[in-house]
Design an enzyme around this catalytic site. Structure first.
Site, PDB file in Angstrom:
ATOM      1  CB  CYS A 111      -0.934  -0.074   1.190  1.00  0.00           C
ATOM      2  SG  CYS A 111      -2.018   1.438   1.399  1.00  0.00           S
ATOM      3  CB  CYS A 130      -4.251   3.049   5.911  1.00  0.00           C
ATOM      4  SG  CYS A 130      -3.976   2.875   3.925  1.00  0.00           S
ATOM      5  CB  CYS A 160      -8.849  -4.811 -11.402  1.00  0.00           C
ATOM      6  SG  CYS A 160      -8.584  -3.665 -12.719  1.00  0.00           S
TER       7      CYS A 160
END
Length: 136
Positions: free
Chosen positions: A54, A105, A125
């Protein structure tokens, strides 16, 4: 109750803090639930062994061994790292889709569809701009 259901996340930032951490494009996608242009991110072509994480909090999301070419213009994966992502129903744009977000998060990553290859038949995706890549 997990973070996606309770609305509580391990990493919490104010809107201003998110704007300082993310680029304008990342902010538009990850905090504004946007979508990058297909084919616009170099991570779509990343083929080395490693981990996609991330961009907002560094949580490992996907291993490169689970990445495949879907032809959509976005990085696609069969399966996330266990516990790394959460999903919610997305009813925007006149359709119903399953949104994928970071379980740590809450940042929007992309969507998951039931049209991927075996063994999971899932296609995560994911917006490339929402991730970083760390080679092994």
């Amino acid at each position: 109750m997990n973070a996606s259901m309770s609305g509580e996340y391990e990493v919490v930032r104010t809107d201003e803090e998110w704007r300082q951490v993310l680029t304008p494009e990342q902010y538009a996608v990850m905090r504004g639930h946007g979508t990058e242009r297909p084919g616009s991110c170099a991570l779509n072509h990343e083929k080395r062994p490693g981990t996609f994480s991330c961009a907002g909090c560094g949580q490992p999301l996907f291993q490169s061994a689970r990445k495949f070419e879907s032809g959509t213009g976005w990085p696609s994966f069969n399966d996330p790292v266990e516990g790394a992502v959460a999903t919610t129903m997305d009813r925007s744009h006149g359709m119903v889709r399953t949104e994928v977000h970071c379980a740590r998060c809450g940042s929007h990553l992309g969507h998951v569809f039931p049209d991927g290859p075996p063994p999971t038949y899932q296609r995560y995706c994911i917006n490339g701009v929402a991730m970083t890549f760390d080679p092994d």
